[in-house]
Design a protein around this motif. Structure first.
Motif, PDB file in Angstrom:
ATOM      1  N   ILE A 220      10.375  -1.163  -5.561  1.00  0.00           N
ATOM      2  CA  ILE A 220       9.389  -1.494  -4.371  1.00  0.00           C
ATOM      3  C   ILE A 220      10.421  -2.099  -3.368  1.00  0.00           C
ATOM      4  CG2 ILE A 220       8.207  -3.597  -3.758  1.00  0.00           C
ATOM      5  CD1 ILE A 220       6.617  -3.330  -6.318  1.00  0.00           C
ATOM      6  N   ILE A 221      11.589  -2.762  -4.026  1.00  0.00           N
ATOM      7  CA  ILE A 221      12.781  -3.309  -3.109  1.00  0.00           C
ATOM      8  C   ILE A 221      13.497  -2.293  -2.420  1.00  0.00           C
ATOM      9  CG2 ILE A 221      15.114  -4.475  -3.132  1.00  0.00           C
ATOM     10  CD1 ILE A 221      13.986  -6.124  -5.661  1.00  0.00           C
TER      11      ILE A 221
ATOM     12  N   GLY B 284      12.949   0.182   5.357  1.00  0.00           N
ATOM     13  CA  GLY B 284      12.161   0.188   6.573  1.00  0.00           C
ATOM     14  C   GLY B 284      10.763   0.391   6.463  1.00  0.00           C
ATOM     15  N   MET B 285      10.369   0.620   5.261  1.00  0.00           N
ATOM     16  CA  MET B 285       8.760   0.863   4.836  1.00  0.00           C
ATOM     17  C   MET B 285       8.066  -0.161   5.114  1.00  0.00           C
ATOM     18  SD  MET B 285       7.224   3.217   1.885  1.00  0.00           S
ATOM     19  CE  MET B 285       8.036   4.726   2.255  1.00  0.00           C
ATOM     20  N   SER B 286       6.746  -0.217   5.481  1.00  0.00           N
ATOM     21  CA  SER B 286       5.881  -1.465   5.510  1.00  0.00           C
ATOM     22  C   SER B 286       5.205  -1.621   4.414  1.00  0.00           C
ATOM     23  CB  SER B 286       4.938  -0.702   6.607  1.00  0.00           C
ATOM     24  OG  SER B 286       3.855   0.010   5.932  1.00  0.00           O
ATOM     25  N   MET B 287       4.608  -2.805   4.140  1.00  0.00           N
ATOM     26  CA  MET B 287       4.339  -3.471   2.918  1.00  0.00           C
ATOM     27  C   MET B 287       3.223  -2.520   2.324  1.00  0.00           C
ATOM     28  SD  MET B 287       5.000  -7.288   3.059  1.00  0.00           S
ATOM     29  CE  MET B 287       4.498  -7.858   1.440  1.00  0.00           C
ATOM     30  N   ARG B 288       2.179  -2.175   3.076  1.00  0.00           N
ATOM     31  CA  ARG B 288       1.031  -1.442   3.049  1.00  0.00           C
ATOM     32  C   ARG B 288       1.260  -0.138   2.682  1.00  0.00           C
ATOM     33  NH1 ARG B 288      -3.665  -4.291   2.336  1.00  0.00           N
ATOM     34  NH2 ARG B 288      -3.843  -5.943   3.747  1.00  0.00           N
ATOM     35  N   ALA B 289       2.447   0.712   3.266  1.00  0.00           N
ATOM     36  CA  ALA B 289       2.952   1.872   2.837  1.00  0.00           C
ATOM     37  C   ALA B 289       3.528   1.914   1.512  1.00  0.00           C
ATOM     38  CB  ALA B 289       4.081   2.468   3.675  1.00  0.00           C
ATOM     39  N   VAL B 290       4.219   0.784   0.754  1.00  0.00           N
ATOM     40  CA  VAL B 290       4.688   0.413  -0.201  1.00  0.00           C
ATOM     41  C   VAL B 290       3.673   0.460  -1.345  1.00  0.00           C
ATOM     42  CG1 VAL B 290       6.209  -0.878  -1.791  1.00  0.00           C
ATOM     43  CG2 VAL B 290       6.933  -0.476   0.720  1.00  0.00           C
TER      44      VAL B 290
ATOM     45  N   GLY C 181       1.394   2.530  -6.004  1.00  0.00           N
ATOM     46  CA  GLY C 181       0.378   2.345  -6.673  1.00  0.00           C
ATOM     47  C   GLY C 181       0.179   0.710  -7.287  1.00  0.00           C
ATOM     48  N   CYS C 182       0.466  -0.115  -6.538  1.00  0.00           N
ATOM     49  CA  CYS C 182       0.108  -1.443  -6.643  1.00  0.00           C
ATOM     50  C   CYS C 182      -0.555  -2.175  -5.684  1.00  0.00           C
ATOM     51  CB  CYS C 182       1.614  -2.222  -7.145  1.00  0.00           C
ATOM     52  SG  CYS C 182       2.868  -2.293  -5.966  1.00  0.00           S
ATOM     53  N   SER C 183      -0.898  -3.431  -5.888  1.00  0.00           N
ATOM     54  CA  SER C 183      -1.701  -4.121  -4.748  1.00  0.00           C
ATOM     55  C   SER C 183      -0.643  -4.763  -3.767  1.00  0.00           C
ATOM     56  CB  SER C 183      -2.424  -5.372  -5.298  1.00  0.00           C
ATOM     57  OG  SER C 183      -1.548  -6.357  -5.894  1.00  0.00           O
ATOM     58  N   ILE C 184      -1.292  -5.224  -2.539  1.00  0.00           N
ATOM     59  CA  ILE C 184      -0.461  -5.872  -1.550  1.00  0.00           C
ATOM     60  C   ILE C 184      -0.087  -7.054  -1.934  1.00  0.00           C
ATOM     61  CG2 ILE C 184      -2.515  -6.755  -0.310  1.00  0.00           C
ATOM     62  CD1 ILE C 184       0.665  -5.567   1.404  1.00  0.00           C
TER      63      ILE C 184
ATOM     64  N   LEU D 129       6.257 -10.270  -4.801  1.00  0.00           N
ATOM     65  CA  LEU D 129       7.766  -9.954  -5.098  1.00  0.00           C
ATOM     66  C   LEU D 129       8.726  -9.944  -3.966  1.00  0.00           C
ATOM     67  CD1 LEU D 129       9.561  -8.454  -7.048  1.00  0.00           C
ATOM     68  CD2 LEU D 129       9.024  -6.357  -6.154  1.00  0.00           C
ATOM     69  N   LEU D 130       8.342  -9.961  -2.686  1.00  0.00           N
ATOM     70  CA  LEU D 130       9.099 -10.087  -1.477  1.00  0.00           C
ATOM     71  C   LEU D 130       9.421 -11.783  -1.275  1.00  0.00           C
ATOM     72  CD1 LEU D 130      10.481  -9.387   1.178  1.00  0.00           C
ATOM     73  CD2 LEU D 130       8.363  -9.687   2.177  1.00  0.00           C
ATOM     74  N   GLU D 131       8.367 -12.349  -1.792  1.00  0.00           N
ATOM     75  CA  GLU D 131       8.800 -13.904  -1.785  1.00  0.00           C
ATOM     76  C   GLU D 131       9.538 -14.495  -2.740  1.00  0.00           C
ATOM     77  OE1 GLU D 131       4.657 -15.491  -2.291  1.00  0.00           O
ATOM     78  OE2 GLU D 131       4.063 -15.317  -0.049  1.00  0.00           O
ATOM     79  N   GLU D 132       9.531 -13.745  -4.160  1.00  0.00           N
ATOM     80  CA  GLU D 132      10.534 -14.552  -5.110  1.00  0.00           C
ATOM     81  C   GLU D 132      11.876 -13.809  -4.799  1.00  0.00           C
ATOM     82  OE1 GLU D 132       8.560 -12.834  -8.600  1.00  0.00           O
ATOM     83  OE2 GLU D 132       7.215 -14.216  -8.888  1.00  0.00           O
TER      84      GLU D 132
END
Length: 275
Positions: free
Chosen positions: A12-13, A19-25, A30-33, A39-42
């Motif tokens: 994910i990181i 440069g991929m958007s969070m929705r695209a990730v 295959g995980c939730s937004i 994960l980004l916050e942590e």
């Protein structure tokens, strides 16, 4: 709460810093937004803490500073009257300082483009350096007082002021840069070497930021809804840039060139910072 395996977090990181958007990730892995956001916050918080602690006593010789624009929540013209002037609504600027030799991002700060944030930013830059440096900024006026307060007389400081003219095709001005008419070198303090008065490296870093963070892409719907998430994304980006990404001309990472580490960090190591 179930925790993702380190390999999945690293994946994910890796997608985020490319440069991929969070929705695209979320669609790719295959995980939730909510999982990606958490994960980004942590990791973003951990990256900020790590760099704040370890990017100290840096033996830089030449430093370049600049500011790069983004926006949060809405464009500035659409901000409601009660939210005008509140950080996180409208224009948000990221201040950056880069070492011209190692290409290390010495310091960064997300905030407004005013004198208060200029003071905080330059004080942070000064606190990370081990010796006297030559500093170059653009012609943004708040730098004058901020640099003087942070460094006193222990700085060789110059401004590179660029003068622009109107574009030739008026209806395309929104998409094309203004025409550069002239550049002016302004020595401010000390004895800056004229051949090193430049902001080329830090301006090239602006392009790296726009390519590596979806939130900085122009004319995008991938903007940050909260300024805290923008700060986390910036911290993660610079952690990856400084420690993980091999610089094309240096053949090592900026952190290795600056003597902060002896190896190229993996994404798993970045993910583990949050543990």
């Amino acid at each position: 709460m179930n925790r993702l395996p380190i390999e999945k977090r690293a994946q994910i990181i890796g997608l985020l810093v490319e440069g991929m958007s969070m929705r695209a990730v979320t669609r790719m892995v295959g995980c939730s937004i909510n999982t990606v956001t958490k994960l980004l916050e942590e990791v973003g918080f951990a990256c900020n803490m790590y760099q704040s602690e370890h990017l100290r006593n840096l033996p830089c010789k030449r430093v370049q500073c600049d500011e790069i624009w983004a926006f949060c929540y809405s464009k500035e013209k659409n901000v409601s009257r009660e939210d005008k002037g509140v950080l996180g609504h409208g224009d948000v600027w990221t201040w950056t300082a880069i070492d011209a030799e190692s290409k290390l991002i010495v310091s960064y700060q997300v905030g407004k483009r005013d004198a208060e944030y200029a003071q905080m930013f330059m004080a942070d830059v000064a606190g990370r350096l081990a010796n006297r440096v030559q500093l170059t900024t653009d012609g943004h006026a708040p730098y004058l007082q901020a640099v003087g307060d942070a460094f006193g007389s222990e700085i060789d400081y110059a401004m590179l002021v660029k003068h622009y003219g109107a574009g030739s095709v008026t209806d395309q001005r929104r998409y094309s840069p203004a025409h550069l008419i002239a550049t002016e070198l302004r020595p401010i303090n000390g004895n800056p070497d004229a051949k090193h008065i430049s902001t080329s490296y830090v301006e090239r870093q602006n392009l790296t930021m726009r390519m590596g963070m979806r939130r900085f892409t122009r004319l995008t719907n991938g903007f940050s809804k909260k300024v805290e998430n923008l700060e986390h994304a910036v911290s993660l980006h610079f952690m990856h840039y400084n420690f993980c990404r091999v610089h094309k001309s240096l053949r090592v990472t900026p952190a290795m060139e600056a003597g902060l580490t002896d190896h190229v960090w993996t994404l798993e190591e970045v993910a583990a910072l949050a543990d």
